[in-house]
Scaffold this motif. Sequence first.
Motif, PDB file in Angstrom:
ATOM      1  N   ASP B  38      17.193 -35.302  69.302  1.00  0.00           N
ATOM      2  CA  ASP B  38      17.380 -36.633  68.717  1.00  0.00           C
ATOM      3  C   ASP B  38      18.179 -37.548  69.647  1.00  0.00           C
ATOM      4  N   GLY B  39      19.202 -36.984  70.266  1.00  0.00           N
ATOM      5  CA  GLY B  39      19.988 -37.786  71.205  1.00  0.00           C
ATOM      6  C   GLY B  39      19.141 -38.222  72.395  1.00  0.00           C
ATOM      7  N   ALA B  41      15.836 -38.589  72.331  1.00  0.00           N
ATOM      8  CA  ALA B  41      14.874 -39.578  71.811  1.00  0.00           C
ATOM      9  C   ALA B  41      15.524 -40.951  71.732  1.00  0.00           C
ATOM     10  N   ALA B  42      16.751 -40.998  71.261  1.00  0.00           N
ATOM     11  CA  ALA B  42      17.441 -42.291  71.123  1.00  0.00           C
ATOM     12  C   ALA B  42      17.707 -42.910  72.488  1.00  0.00           C
ATOM     13  N   ARG B  43      18.109 -42.082  73.438  1.00  0.00           N
ATOM     14  CA  ARG B  43      18.445 -42.603  74.772  1.00  0.00           C
ATOM     15  C   ARG B  43      17.228 -43.237  75.436  1.00  0.00           C
ATOM     16  N   PHE B  44      16.045 -42.649  75.199  1.00  0.00           N
ATOM     17  CA  PHE B  44      14.858 -43.122  75.909  1.00  0.00           C
ATOM     18  C   PHE B  44      13.812 -43.760  74.995  1.00  0.00           C
ATOM     19  N   VAL B 218      25.434 -36.903  77.388  1.00  0.00           N
ATOM     20  CA  VAL B 218      25.920 -36.142  76.232  1.00  0.00           C
ATOM     21  C   VAL B 218      25.945 -37.060  75.015  1.00  0.00           C
ATOM     22  N   THR B 219      25.578 -36.525  73.847  1.00  0.00           N
ATOM     23  CA  THR B 219      25.743 -37.266  72.597  1.00  0.00           C
ATOM     24  C   THR B 219      26.675 -36.454  71.701  1.00  0.00           C
TER      25      THR B 219
END
Lengths: 450, 425
Positions: B38-39, B41-44, B218-219
Amino acid sequence: MSVLEQLLYSAPGQLVAEKLGLPEPEVLRRGRKLPAGAVVTAALAGSTLATDTLALLGVPIDSALRDDGAEPPAYPERIGALVIDARGLRQLVELEGLRAVLRPAMKGLEASGRVVVLADAEVEGLEANAVRQGLDGINRTVGKELRHGATSNLIYCSPSITGAELASTMSFLLEGRSAFVDGQSWTVGSPLTPPGELATRPLLDRIVVVTGSARGIGARIAGVAARDGAKVVCVDVPAAGEALAAVANRLGGTALQLDITAAEAGERIAAHVASRYGEQARIHGLVHNAGITRDKLLANTDAARWGQVIEVNLAAQLRINPVLLDGRPGGLGDDARIVSIASTSGIAGNRGQANYAASKAGVVGLVRAFAAEVAERGITVNAVAPGFIETDMTAKIPFVQREVFRRTNSLGQGGDPIDVAETIGYFLDPASAGVSGQVIRVCGQNLVGA
Amino acid sequence: MKLPRSAVIVGGNRTPFVKAGGAYAQASNLDLLTAALDGLAARFGLAGRRLDEVAGGAVLKHSADFNLTREAVLGSALDPTTPAVDLQQACGTGLETVLYVANKIALGQADSGIGAGVDSASDAPITVTDGLRRALLAANRAKTLPQRLEALARIRPHHLLPIAPQVVEPRTGLSMGEHQAATTASWGITRAAQDELALTSHQNLAAAWDAGFFDDLVTAYHGVTRDGLLRADTSAEKLAALKPVFGGAEGTMTAGNSTALTDGAAAVLLAEQSWAKANGLPALARIVDAQVAAIDHTSGDDLLLAPAHAVARLLERQGMQLGDFAFYEIHEAFAGTVLATLAAWESAQFCSDRLGLAKPLGSIERAKLNVHGSSLAAGHPFAATGGRIVASLAKTLHTEGSGARGLVSICAAGGQGVVAILEAV
């Protein structure tokens, strides 16, 4: 919600509360929704601006009733809105025209109905200036007298304004998007570049950057921008990354973990935009929402508490803006929209919030000066000043104090984060090109700083 | 062999790593892997998008997690029609998942994918004894009640003791630490050298965190915002004061210069280079080549030195020298592993006898080694380490400039090692 609070909002609690003069708050009309009843207009001095604008919006109109005879007339059915075109008024006796159309409307408006007054932004002569300001007094009073979630707002219009330039403002005021904006006045001008077309998804495929968007009002701002079609870049500190990722994924945007007080924050925002949306991509909307509080009485405020708040709430955007305006890939485009968050605490001052008030009043000063500076690029700069909004932050205020904050406005309730977000959405709209240098309070006409 | 298509690393994401039994004690492998996806996916901006494949894996795995990665995809923001596969090669898992996806991209079988890994030592599967298992299976097969009772009657009290997984080599019965202790001693690696490497790892990782290096790698997860094992304030004195845990009373290996059991997950986004460009995604570094090797520890080889062999074969195939790299990432399973690997490459005898080389591979500049910290400071959730290293190295190389090369070396249980070469785009 505390036990006391649950009790107050329970059915028997409401009965008692009403006896105590605390009526159940009206559920406000929200979203892109026009009033249910008719929109009636009254042009007091022959201006056609109101009718031109409403025609552009495709809103059918009726004539407002006037209290001219012996008995005040009554609307047979509730009306949705009264739009008073008061442009051209120069004499005090002409204010009687407002009384005549307002009297039947005060009891004829539906719940969450609207009064909108249009006036001249620039007038000459002593009496004309007195009239101009007099309208503000009337507007504020109407806001306070209206019941059931109805609001009144006043728009000062520049001399050469057209219906197209006013359309986004009229649409915002009539629709549920302006639910918690009451008793306010602001100016709409004639921009150098023509405004964009009105659309239900005005931000389609445009890039909107929202700082502090991991939660609360920021997440709602990003949500409204996405609803209106934008590709949202959600920015927040790395420590809030998990919530930020959830917001970005929900909205189909991208997450940028960034401390906005970092020296290279502006560069990193531009680099992210260029890397995700291409070298040609430009930011349409930049919403400086990130903010913190470090409340203490001045007697207990040290330099660190003081500095942190000013750094995050104000200094960071002063550093970021010029970087994004220098024409670099991923920076702000022409006709961009910059929006900041002020606060009624900034406008009125607030015990225990000297640092916060400094930063938020500072935002007001910044917005006004900055708007003039970037006007020729078609860029607008505006701010919202939220009053009492129901958020995680205000939920921490002790119940009685919170209830007082809630009740001390004309709508008798706290605002929803969506109300702040919708007002920002209005600023972001390409059709709002004529709205710049304005600070709109989203406070339900709160008594504080009014 | 030069392939027509280039697999590039777009970026990565991981959870902060924490000590087993800590902040992620209640999080499962599935939870952690989903969070890492998920982290990413959010970043990109991958929410709702279908990728060609997600490869993932875990070393400590429940039997119910037979489709761990696919389940994580279904629980993530990615389009649910994104297929997934589980892979496992002990501590090499994370790097192998990246290579699996990279190879498919290079061969034209995929344009985009994720290589991922996760391990939760907190959520390790507890198994039952063989006796209990056999009795329960027999009872399950029984057709009548008496048969079932008879099967269950075979259960003895000692069958009821649970069996926790151990980091033990099945064929030698020795823990990985004991194997490494023998290697450390035979290569003459001193306690001081091991502690110095551990100290540098902590200092490098702390500096990277302070500089914001991990802001886009890192998330935060479960309220944890930094790697939990990191001791920014550790010192040579503190490390020197620790008691040996492997190699007996005279041993040189301590909790300070050995990795701890760790929970965490990591994911790396890969794409074909032109596909990345067309889809508005950055390209940090391309995967140049990779090699896996194994040694025979059952006959006395050093358990964790397989990467020394893999690197020799990889360099020969690529016609490169050991000194040709801007950065080196040698997984710090133990400080002794890294130091023994370096010593092996410098040893004329080892390189000649074991690798069949005319001269030693040589030395590397220590300033280019694990420059943003490695497993001793960050921790080592087995299958997540590969993703951590690949994403960090790709970013470091990209910052260094186009053409900069990096070497990754990861040792694994079973006497195996996986190594790879990355090159900045």
